[in-house]
Design a protein around this motif. Structure first.
Motif, short mmCIF file in Angstrom:
data_model
loop_
_atom_site.label_atom_id
_atom_site.label_comp_id
_atom_site.label_asym_id
_atom_site.label_seq_id
_atom_site.Cartn_x
_atom_site.Cartn_y
_atom_site.Cartn_z
N LEU A 1 2.37 7.27 1.56
CA LEU A 1 2.42 8.68 1.22
C LEU A 1 1.41 9.46 2.06
O LEU A 1 1.69 10.55 2.52
CB LEU A 1 2.13 8.86 -0.27
CG LEU A 1 3.16 8.17 -1.16
CD1 LEU A 1 2.81 8.37 -2.62
CD2 LEU A 1 4.57 8.68 -0.89
N ASN A 2 0.25 8.84 2.28
CA ASN A 2 -0.74 9.54 3.09
C ASN A 2 -0.30 9.68 4.53
O ASN A 2 -0.58 10.68 5.19
CB ASN A 2 -2.07 8.79 3.05
CG ASN A 2 -2.75 8.97 1.71
OD1 ASN A 2 -2.38 9.87 0.95
ND2 ASN A 2 -3.73 8.15 1.42
N LEU A 10 6.33 10.78 -5.23
CA LEU A 10 6.14 9.71 -6.22
C LEU A 10 7.26 9.73 -7.26
O LEU A 10 7.86 8.71 -7.56
CB LEU A 10 4.82 9.91 -6.97
CG LEU A 10 3.54 9.30 -6.44
CD1 LEU A 10 2.39 9.66 -7.39
CD2 LEU A 10 3.65 7.78 -6.34
N ILE A 39 -3.31 14.69 -7.45
CA ILE A 39 -2.21 14.42 -6.51
C ILE A 39 -1.49 15.75 -6.20
O ILE A 39 -0.94 16.37 -7.10
CB ILE A 39 -1.22 13.40 -7.11
CG1 ILE A 39 -1.98 12.11 -7.48
CG2 ILE A 39 -0.09 13.12 -6.15
CD1 ILE A 39 -1.17 11.13 -8.32
N ASN A 76 0.82 -1.20 0.00
CA ASN A 76 0.00 0.00 0.00
C ASN A 76 0.86 1.25 0.00
O ASN A 76 0.91 1.98 0.98
CB ASN A 76 -0.90 -0.03 1.23
CG ASN A 76 -1.96 1.03 1.14
OD1 ASN A 76 -1.88 1.93 0.29
ND2 ASN A 76 -2.93 0.96 2.01
N PRO A 77 1.51 1.50 -1.12
CA PRO A 77 2.44 2.63 -1.16
C PRO A 77 1.70 3.94 -0.93
O PRO A 77 2.25 4.90 -0.42
CB PRO A 77 3.01 2.58 -2.57
CG PRO A 77 2.53 1.34 -3.20
CD PRO A 77 1.39 0.82 -2.40
N ASN A 78 0.43 3.92 -1.30
CA ASN A 78 -0.34 5.14 -1.15
C ASN A 78 -0.50 5.52 0.30
O ASN A 78 -0.41 6.68 0.68
CB ASN A 78 -1.71 4.92 -1.76
CG ASN A 78 -2.39 6.22 -1.99
OD1 ASN A 78 -1.88 7.02 -2.76
ND2 ASN A 78 -3.46 6.45 -1.31
N ASN A 86 10.64 8.81 -5.79
CA ASN A 86 10.71 7.37 -5.51
C ASN A 86 10.80 6.57 -6.80
O ASN A 86 11.47 5.54 -6.84
CB ASN A 86 9.51 6.93 -4.67
CG ASN A 86 9.79 7.04 -3.18
OD1 ASN A 86 10.74 6.44 -2.68
ND2 ASN A 86 9.00 7.82 -2.48
N ASP A 126 3.14 15.24 -2.67
CA ASP A 126 3.03 13.80 -2.92
C ASP A 126 3.54 13.46 -4.32
O ASP A 126 4.11 12.39 -4.52
CB ASP A 126 1.58 13.36 -2.78
CG ASP A 126 1.04 13.65 -1.40
OD1 ASP A 126 1.00 12.74 -0.58
OD2 ASP A 126 0.70 14.83 -1.14
#
Ligand SMILES: Nc1ncnc2c1ncn2[C@@H]1O[C@H](COP(=O)(O)OP(=O)(O)OP(=O)(O)O)[C@@H](O)[C@H]1O
Ligand SMILES: [Mg+2]
Lengths: 483, 251
Positions: A10-11, A449, A441, A5-7, A452, A445
């Motif tokens: 970030l969150n 992204l 986005i 859950n890379p999101n 990364n 963030d």
């Protein structure tokens, strides 16, 4: 699992500040500031060391006194007063803790805050953790399980007591105290660190991990890590570092020595997040580290992977001496600098054996007014028939005030060698950020992204447990750097 | 839903949009045509908030909100979508990760919980089917190494994922082969409803054969110089732009 859950990662990341900057209120045993033979004797005595180790320290100290601090790196290093540093600080505990219950609760809280709950680590992730707070190794988990396999994973001090022959045989065999200024200093005053021995034919079943933390003020941290992988063995070793926010600079001068025997493989991963100083460049850790591995045996392999986001100044070149025939050295690095950080980092690949191969992938990311340099040496000695090297170093610039520099050195003394070098420099692309924005986005963030993605080749080399943390770190350390 | 009034915008001090007026209502399809360099992409960039453009005069209302006061990401969250004329490559960032971030940012804006991994992947599968996007593309980095046509298909896939209220399709047909054009246009039609609207920027009638416009506008030198029904596009296809220039007294 978090990893898929890379999101969420970030969150999760909302903190703008260095979130490891807390100080633990713990009683600390600090020796007086300054460096002298007496201080060294004092450290050695405090640790109840044998005579041979004291001799080693004193020789190193005598040599260090003849040296001057090196200035060849692309760094602006303020004068360091080596007499204003305390060379030993240890959390006060009556006796070495035998079980988790005996570890000082304040200390355990610290490690909890760092996200390393020792218990959790023990139970869940199957990672054996050695936590070094200030100078002393606090507790090594999982020892019993490892012992069944004959794997030794303990603090350096314990190793000196329990496995003196191994330590004596390998200490300084890869990084001599004569190697450089900081290596000499470390050899004189090192206080603790980790020791790993993997016996013949053993694949270490879990990641071994050390967390380093500087807590006390006005102290330096000088730890030593020694890893020996015997024939046909394998180990993956992780190292993480954090420090409190302090206005003054603190010195970290570590040594890592690795010996890899026939057909053995060592993976060494670092997520370095020492306090980088504030936005104006005040405070932060000076990270002057000597890391080197010797691929001693035929068909041996050593991989360094590092994600460097912290420290005010970084001076670090994890290297491979490829002595065994068919030995392989790898270096994968992401170095992020922001604000006033400076990094001069890279690697050395020394090809000695026949058919040796090395790969270097370096990704520099600079923001703010920082300076980020790659410095690498590929050396092929006359006997190294058919040596191969591939080097790729890329720089990504996030601001117009930062600097990215590349210093590749090559010294090829055998003409069967094939050495390739590729380098790119790019600026973060406004259209990429806008494309992300258009999909909803936000810029911070988006930068996370994109960066990364840019560093993915290296991030992929990290063990899962670290990859998540490292992704977050890249994001956090660049917050507010574009816009 | 969208009301553009006397919109002027410039880039690097050069005025490109010179007073655009346009009203779009839910359920409508508007086609914008016009010669190269007339400002069609500029209009989409300005509406979506590209930072390189400066709005010097005029206003844009989107569902009663002042669109120009919103950040680009909030315009997206409010339901504005742009299918880029030149989609951007983002190396190393997987489509899955990218879309997941986008979808969950939108959900966050709307006060919803992030989608679970399973639900998200299910959604991806569903929406991929709408434009027949190959799973292999969905698992690659955003647009990296995609062919021209694949990029366009991927734009409409993203549109399907985000379910916008107003979509601007900037030359989505260019680069698509004959079959792909049919599939992608079919996808756009499937996404159409009473509640959403589409602005189609194109040079050719062939796209409008599939996506039937209610209104056709000609953008020329930063202004909408002519508007009409679907027949206007057919006339342009046949006659080009010279007759319009004549009407304007330019030739
Ligand atoms: N950075 C810039 N500086 C100056 N002029 C620019 C800049 N960017 C775009 N323009 C000009 O703005 C005008 C409008 O460009 P735009 O991309 O909106 O045209 P378009 O109608 O989309 O054309 P096409 O049909 O070819 O896609 C062109 O003349 C272009 O050269
Ligand atoms: Mg255009």
């Amino acid at each position: 699992m978090k990893q898929d859950n890379p999101n969420e990662i970030l969150n999760d990341v909302t903190a703008n500040e260095y979130k490891y900057g807390f100080v633990t209120d713990i009683e600390t045993d600090i020796i007086p500031k300054g460096l002298s033979e007496d201080i060294i004797r004092h450290i050695s005595q405090k640790k109840g060391e044998p005579e041979w180790l004291l001799e080693f320290r004193l020789k190193a100290y005598a040599y260090w006194k003849t040296l001057e601090m090196p200035h060849w790196a692309h760094l602006t290093i303020p004068e360091i007063d080596y007499q204003a540093i305390s060379y030993y600080a240890a959390p006060k505990t009556k006796q070495a803790p035998k079980s988790l219950e005996e570890v000082d609760p304040e200390l355990r809280k610290t490690f909890d805050k760092l996200g390393i709950s020792l218990e959790e680590q023990m139970k869940l992730s199957g990672i054996a953790v050695d936590a070094v707070m200030d100078s002393v190794s606090v507790r090594t988990t999982f020892k019993e399980k490892l012992a069944e396999l004959g794997v030794i994973f303990c603090s350096f001090s314990e190793a000196v007591k329990d496995y003196p022959d191994l330590v004596k045989r390998y200490l300084g065999s890869v990084v001599s105290y004569r190697d450089n200024f900081f290596a000499a200093l470390n050899s004189a005053v090192f206080s603790d660190g980790s020791f790993v021995y993997i016996p013949k034919g053993v694949r270490c079943p879990m990641e071994l991990s050390t967390y380093f933390r500087i807590n006390a003020a006005n102290t330096g941290q000088f730890e030593r890590t020694l890893i020996v992988a015997d024939d046909d063995s394998y180990v993956s070793y992780l190292e993480g570092c954090t420090a409190p926010m302090r206005d003054e600079n603190q010195l970290h001068a570590a040594i890592v020595e690795i010996v890899v025997h026939d057909r053995a493989e060592v993976k060494y991963s670092t997520v370095q997040n020492w306090y980088p100083g504030d936005k104006e460049g005040k405070g932060g850790i000076y990270n002057f580290v000597t890391k080197r591995g010797m691929c001693k045996g035929d068909h041996s392999k050593l991989s360094w992977t590092q994600v460097e986001t912290g420290s005010a100044i970084t001076w670090k070149y994890p290297s491979c001496v490829l002595a065994g025939d068919h030995s392989v050295g790898e270096f994968y690095s992401v170095a992020v600098t922001n604000n006033y950080q400076q990094a001069d980092t890279g690697t050395k690949m020394i090809h000695i054996g026949k058919n040796t191969r090395s790969t270097i992938v370096s990704k520099g990311i600079s923001a703010g007014r920082s300076q980020n340099s790659y410095r690498g040496l590929v050396k092929v000695l006359p006997g190294a028939e058919n040596a191969r090297n591939f080097t790729q170093c890329d720089s990504l610039l996030l601001s117009s005030d930062c600097g990215a520099h590349t210093f590749p050195y090559m010294d090829i003394q055998n003409d069967t060698a094939i050495v390739e070098h590729e380098a790119t420099t790019s600026k973060i692309n406004e259209d990429q950020i806008f494309y992300c924005n258009q999909r909803g986005i936000p810029t911070e963030d988006a930068v996370g992204l994109i960066v990364n993605g840019y560093a993915k080749e290296v991030m992929n080399k990290l063990p899962m447990e670290f990859a998540v943390e490292a992704q977050k770190l890249l994001q956090i350390s660049l917050e507010g750097s574009v816009g | 839903m969208l009301k553009i009034t006397d919109l002027h915008a410039s880039i690097n001090g050069k005025e490109i949009l010179k007073g655009i007026n346009l009203v779009v209502k839910p359920g409508e399809v508007h086609a914008i045509m016009g010669p190269n360099g007339s400002g069609k992409s500029t209009l989409s960039a300005v509406l979506t908030g590209h930072p390189a453009y400066e709005v010097t005069r005029g206003s844009v209302e989107f569902y009663g909100k002042d669109l120009l006061a919103l950040s680009p990401e909030d315009r997206s969250h409010e339901g504005l979508f742009l299918s880029f004329q030149y989609p951007v490559e983002i190396p190393g960032v997987s489509m899955v990760n990218f879309m997941r971030t986008a979808v969950n940012e939108q959900r966050k804006y709307r006060g919803l919980e992030p989608l679970s991994a399973t639900d998200f992947l299910k959604l991806m599968r569903e929406k991929r089917a709408i434009v027949e996007l190959d799973n292999k593309l969905a698992s690659r980095s955003v647009n990296e190494g995609f062919s021209g046509g694949e990029k366009k298909r991927n734009e409409i896939f993203q549109m399907a994922m985000l379910e916008p209220r107003l979509s601007i399709l900037d030359e989505t047909d260019s680069g698509l082969d004959i079959d792909a054009l049919r599939i992608v246009a079919g996808g756009v039609n499937k996404l159409k409803s009473e509640k959403n609207a589409t602005i189609v920027i194109t040079h050719y009638q062939r796209l409008l054969d599939y996506i039937a416009p209610d209104f056709v506008h000609v953008l020329y030198k930063g202004r909408i110089v002519k508007s009409g029904g679907p027949e206007l596009a057919l006339e342009l296809e046949e006659r080009g732009y010279d007759w319009i220039k004549k009407e304007l007294g330019e030739i």
